[in-house]
Every structure is written in structure tokens, then in C-alpha cells.
Scaffold this active site. Structure first.
Site: not given
Ligand code: RB5
Length: 155
Positions: A9, A67, A69-70, A98-99, A109, A133
């Protein structure tokens, strides 16, 4: 080239801009969502794009959350996925060369839209180099498939 793109979102606006940018370059982009600004669980998009990439329904994937990441963690749980979070173009390029990354991820963000475009451009232009590699990619696959790594002292 056919790509799948997914987000949560917080990354809808960036996702839409990246989609438009790539479509204007003639690429086929499959949007797996979300396009609903209410709270959305990023593993859903990470999994969907991961499956499409692993099943070779598309040539690659793009994932965007806050990020990166998740959503990349979720995608990387799908066998055959190598999703890399990159906040600048150099890592994006090397993640291909390489990967052999098959998904690029970044954070709405963390970086701005122009940096996101540069990252995508570098990633799409780069090619996997193979050669020295490949043994490392094979080791990653072995961990994924067997849950262990037999050869851990190879040069
Ligand atoms: C959502 O608030 C945030 O946790 C998600 O967008 C992300 O950054 C997770 O890794």
C-alpha cells in the site's frame, strides 16, 4: 520483455510511475497489485511475483514496498527466486551480472522516483556473466534445495 510488478500500500504511486515508464519503452508489464491504498500485506505481492518468475511466466520481476526488504524476503522464499534489494544502480547492475538476480526490489520510502528508474534501467540492461559466478549461484541453489551446503571450503 515481459515483467511482473508488485507492491504494497505504501508503494502504489511509485509502482504506477515505473509501470508507465517501462510501458513507454515498449515492455509488457503485468501488474499484480495492490492498487488499493488500504493496508496490504506485502508477502502476498512478493509471493505472486516470485511464483510468476520461478514458473518463467515472465522474464523478471519488480517489487516495491516501503523499504523493499519485506517484499523481497517473501519473494526469496519461492524456490528459484533471487530477489535483490537495491537502493542505487551499481548494486542493481551487479546483482544481474554476478548474482543472476531475477527480481529487483526497492523502497518507496527510501529512494525517489528518478533513482528508481535508474535502478530499473541498469538492472534491465545488465546480463548475467556466468563463469566464475556460476559455482556460487549453484551453492545458493543447493542451500535452497537441500537445506544444507556440502562444499563449504571451495575456492
Ligand atoms: C509497511 O508499513 C512497511 O512495513 C512495508 O512497506 C515494508 O517497508 C516492509 O518491509
Amino acid at each position: 520483455m515481459k515483467l511482473a510488478i508488485g507492491n504494497d500500500h505504501v508503494a502504489i504511486e511509485m509502482k504506477l510511475e515505473i509501470m508507465q515508464y517501462l510501458r513507454e519503452k515498449g515492455m509488457e508489464i503485468i501488474d499484480i497489485g495492490t492498487n488499493d491504498p488500504k493496508r496490504f500485506h506485502y508477502p502476498i505481492s512478493g509471493y505472486k511475483v516470485g511464483k510468476m518468475v520461478a514458473n518463467k511466466e515472465v522474464d523478471g520481476g519488480i517489487l516495491i514496498c516501503g523499504t523493499g526488504v519485506g517484499i523481497s524476503l517473501a519473494a526469496n522464499k519461492v524456490k528459484g527466486v533471487r530477489a535483490c534489494v537495491c537502493s542505487e544502480p551499481y548494486s542493481a547492475k551487479l546483482s544481474r551480472q554476478h548474482n543472476n538476480s531475477n527480481i529487483i526490489a526497492f523502497g518507496a520510502r527510501v529512494i525517489g522516483i528518478e533513482m528508481a528508474k535508474m535502478i530499473v534501467d541498469e538492472w534491465l540492461a545488465a546480463e548475467y556473466e556466468g563463469g566464475r559466478h556460476q559455482i556460487r549461484i549453484d551453492m545458493i541453489s543447493e542451500i535452497e534445495q537441500a537445506g544444507s551446503l556440502r562444499a563449504n571450503d571451495m575456492g
